[in-house]
Every structure is written in structure tokens, then in C-alpha cells.
Design a protein around this motif. Structure first.
Motif, PDB file in Angstrom:
ATOM      1  N   ILE A 138       0.789  -1.180  -0.023  1.00 60.10           N
ATOM      2  CA  ILE A 138       0.035   0.156   0.170  1.00 60.10           C
ATOM      3  C   ILE A 138       0.776   1.132  -0.038  1.00 60.10           C
ATOM      4  O   ILE A 138       0.621   2.073  -0.823  1.00 60.10           O
ATOM      5  N   PHE A 139       1.720   1.228   0.926  1.00 64.06           N
ATOM      6  CA  PHE A 139       2.894   2.453   1.081  1.00 64.06           C
ATOM      7  C   PHE A 139       3.472   2.543  -0.328  1.00 64.06           C
ATOM      8  O   PHE A 139       3.674   3.690  -0.449  1.00 64.06           O
ATOM      9  N   LYS A 140       3.835   1.604  -0.895  1.00 63.31           N
ATOM     10  CA  LYS A 140       4.766   1.673  -2.099  1.00 63.31           C
ATOM     11  C   LYS A 140       3.798   2.322  -3.303  1.00 63.31           C
ATOM     12  O   LYS A 140       4.360   2.704  -4.201  1.00 63.31           O
ATOM     13  N   LYS A 141       2.468   2.153  -3.080  1.00 65.81           N
ATOM     14  CA  LYS A 141       1.546   3.104  -4.205  1.00 65.81           C
ATOM     15  C   LYS A 141       1.407   4.480  -3.884  1.00 65.81           C
ATOM     16  O   LYS A 141       0.339   4.850  -4.530  1.00 65.81           O
ATOM     17  N   MET A 142       1.966   4.861  -2.828  1.00 65.76           N
ATOM     18  CA  MET A 142       1.716   6.393  -2.457  1.00 65.76           C
ATOM     19  C   MET A 142       3.120   7.053  -2.655  1.00 65.76           C
ATOM     20  O   MET A 142       4.108   7.126  -2.242  1.00 65.76           O
ATOM     21  N   PRO A 143       3.331   7.527  -4.133  1.00 65.89           N
ATOM     22  CA  PRO A 143       4.606   8.114  -4.631  1.00 65.89           C
ATOM     23  C   PRO A 143       5.077   9.112  -3.784  1.00 65.89           C
ATOM     24  O   PRO A 143       6.371   9.262  -3.797  1.00 65.89           O
ATOM     25  N   LYS A 144       4.197  10.017  -3.040  1.00 64.91           N
ATOM     26  CA  LYS A 144       4.749  11.264  -2.280  1.00 64.91           C
ATOM     27  C   LYS A 144       5.245  10.960  -0.875  1.00 64.91           C
ATOM     28  O   LYS A 144       5.274  12.047  -0.283  1.00 64.91           O
TER      29      LYS A 144
END
Length: 362
Positions: free
Chosen positions: A174-180
Motif C-alpha cells: 500500500i505504501f509503495k503505491k503512495m509516490p509522495k
């Protein structure tokens, strides 16, 4: 003028309505006209329900923490709202924010929220605090990946548990899909106890993180973690040695610079003392000449006595400064034979002692 009483319900609880809010605004030094206010301080009022905000259309920052609010509602007209603080309430669900598209900061910590939901429209949301809630599993927070703008995320002190395999951690995905995402807080969750080498594991997989839990990610740690992620323990050891070698090189360069500067620094001190000594000697000579002139002219004894006292004072000062100068010249000679490390160690002591002696002279 008699102070207006705020309206309360039958149980004596303060009601959140427009008139009460206006009264609070006046007390806080804000405007009595709703549309003129860009911020509202409505925290610690024991409000049960959000209401009375329809005409406060230009509010950008709203403090509603530490009340007894159970539901997010009544914010539809606050379309300029950028910062919303609802921590320390009794909120159980994230809702009522569909029209608040300008939100940048949302603090919902210390509530009773079980699921992250209804945030996908808030694509300007940068900081989200959901610490100390009731989030338990990946399924409770997966919608976070729909908010591509979040850079600061606090999920600490929840009930998140580890799920899946170490190589395929669904929470990490999930965190990997949050680029910023730059700052992430996961401490005080059972989840992190189940992750071996948790900090290194997360930093290696989230290269954009600059802050994890209680500590910032410094450049050297980032280098070590990246090496560990690529080549394991051996790569980490090699990178640590590289960093040590670089630091040793910088220290050596610093020592060389200090070694160059010490003689220059000491010589400037010697020149300063010599200049002052010459000035004092000139003063003594002038006072002695005046004294001789008084003696030849049979001046009053008091004038001669005064000159004698002044000469003695200046002579004492001259002697002390000559002693300091001699000591510095001796140190200058010794510096030529001292080792580099000895020079560096003594630099601070020398400056301190000279300053103390100068203060005593003054």
C-alpha cells in the motif's frame, strides 16, 4: 453591557449553532460576520454535533479537537477549508468531506475510526493523522493508496497486525503505491514487531522516505540501507567502511587545515600584543618626560605623585603583557616540533588561557 450567554440544550450542553459561533468569534478577537472569518477556534467546547457553519464559507482552518463529536458533518459549505483538526473526539467513521476538496491537513487522531474510507476525492490531502484509532488490518486501510498526494501519514498506536509473507507484505505494498509519501509513523503497532530488521526493510523498500517513526533518515543511513537492500549484510558492511573512510578523509583534511591556520593565528596574536606593548612603552616614556618637566619646574608634589602612580600602573601592565608575549613566542617555537594531533588538542586550551589573561589585564 451584559455579556451574552451561549445557548445550551436541556442537559446543559453547549450547542454548536451560528449565533454561539459568532459569540465565540468575538471573544477570540475574530469577526462577527461569518463570511469574514478564515479560521475558527472551536476546540474544548464540549460540542456534541458539528452545525451552524453554513455561512462561514471562507474558513480555511478549523479547530474542533477535544469535543464530544461523534460524526463528521455540516462542512459542505466550507469549500475553502484546507486544515481540519478533529482529534480527541468520538468519531467512528470518516465521512462528510466530499465537498472539501482543498483539504491539505486532516487530523483524526484519538478517535474510534475502524476503516479508512471516503477520502479518495481529497487529492490535495498532504498530511493525514489517524494515530490512536482502531485500525486492525490491511483491509481497513487499503484506500490510502487512492490518495496520491499524501506525504505525511501517521498510523501509530493502532492495532495493525502483520499479514502475508515477509517478501509480499500487503501493508508495505500500500505504501509503495503512495509516490509522495515522505514521513511515515507506524510505532506502537503489533505489526512492526513481526518484521525482522523493520527499519532497514522499510527504508530499503521506500526510498523516498525521509522520516520513519521517531527518527529522520539521514544521508548515511540511506546509503547503508540501500546497500543492504541490494547486497545484504555484506553490501551494508562495505558501505559502512566507505562512509568511515570518507569521514576519516574529511577529518584528515580538517587537521591539515588546522595545522596551517595555527601558526597564522598565533602570529596574529603576537603581532597584536607587540603593537599594544609598543603603545604602552610610548605612554610610559611620555609620562616620564612630563614628570621630569614638573620636577624641573618645581611643580606641586601631588602632580608628580599622580604621574608616579600612573607610570607604575602602566609598567605593571607592560610587564604582564611582556610575560604573555614571551609565552606565546615559546609556544610558537614549540609548534614547529609538535605533532599534528598535539597542535589540535592544545588550540582550544591556548585560546581559553589567553582570553582569561586578557580579561584579567582589562
Amino acid at each position: 453591557m451584559k455579556k451574552k450567554q451561549l445557548e445550551r440544550d436541556e442537559q446543559g450542553n453547549l450547542i454548536m449553532n451560528e449565533q454561539n459561533i459568532i459569540e465565540i468569534c468575538e471573544k477570540e478577537g475574530l469577526y462577527e460576520y461569518p463570511e469574514l472569518n478564515s479560521k475558527l477556534y472551536l476546540h474544548f467546547k464540549a460540542f456534541r454535533k458539528i452545525a451552524g457553519l453554513d455561512n462561514f464559507i471562507n474558513v480555511k482552518t478549523l479547530w474542533l479537537e477535544n469535543n464530544f463529536i461523534t460524526r463528521i458533518e455540516g462542512l459542505e459549505n466550507l469549500q475553502q477549508l484546507t486544515h481540519l483538526f478533529l482529534q480527541n473526539n468520538l468519531i467512528q467513521k470518516i465521512e462528510g468531506l466530499r465537498e472539501n476538496l482543498e483539504l491539505i491537513t486532516l487530523n483524526l487522531s484519538n478517535n474510534c475510526i475502524k476503516v479508512v474510507e471516503n477520502l479518495q476525492r481529497l487529492q490535495k490531502l498532504s498530511s493525514l493523522d489517524l494515530s490512536t484509532n482502531k485500525l486492525k488490518s490491511v483491509s481497513d486501510i487499503w484506500e490510502l493508496e487512492l490518495n496520491q498526494s499524501i506525504s505525511n501519514l501517521d498510523l501509530s498506536n493502532n492495532m495493525l497486525e502483520f499479514e502475508g509473507e515477509h517478501e509480499d507484505d500487503p501493508l508495505l505494498l500500500i505504501f509503495k503505491k503512495m509516490p509522495k509519501l515522505k514521513c511515515l509513523y507506524l510505532q506502537r503497532n503489533n505489526y512492526i514487531r513481526s518484521i525482522q530488521n523493520y527499519r532497514k526493510y522499510y527504508l530499503a523498500n521506500l526510498p523516498e522516505l525521509t522520516y520513519l517513526d521517531t527518527q529522520p533518515v539521514f544521508p548515511n543511513e540511506r546509503r547503508i540501507v540501500d546497500a543492504w537492500g541490494k547486497s545484504g549484510k555484506e553490501g551494508e558492511q562495505i558501505e559502512r567502511q566507505k562512509i568511515k573512510d570518507e569521514e576519516d578523509t574529511k577529518k584528515q583534511e580538517y587537521r591539515e587545515e588546522i595545522k596551517k591556520q595555527l601558526p597564522i593565528h598565533l602570529q596574529s596574536k603576537i603581532n597584536f600584543f607587540q603593537k599594544n606593548i609598543n603603545a604602552i612603552e610610548t605612554e610610559i616614556q611620555e609620562m616620564q618626560a612630563r614628570k621630569q618637566n614638573h620636577i624641573e619646574q618645581n611643580s606641586q608634589e601631588i602632580e608628580i605623585t599622580f604621574l608616579d602612580a600612573s607610570i607604575n600602573q602602566k609598567q605593571s601592565q607592560l610587564n604582564e603583557m611582556n610575560e604573555l608575549l614571551d609565552n606565546m613566542k615559546v609556544r610558537q617555537i614549540r609548534q614547529n616540533s609538535m605533532t599534528e594531533s598535539q597542535l589540535i588538542e592544545q588550540r582550544g586550551d591556548q585560546q581559553e588561557k589567553i582570553q582569561i589573561q586578557l580579561d584579567e589585564i582589562d
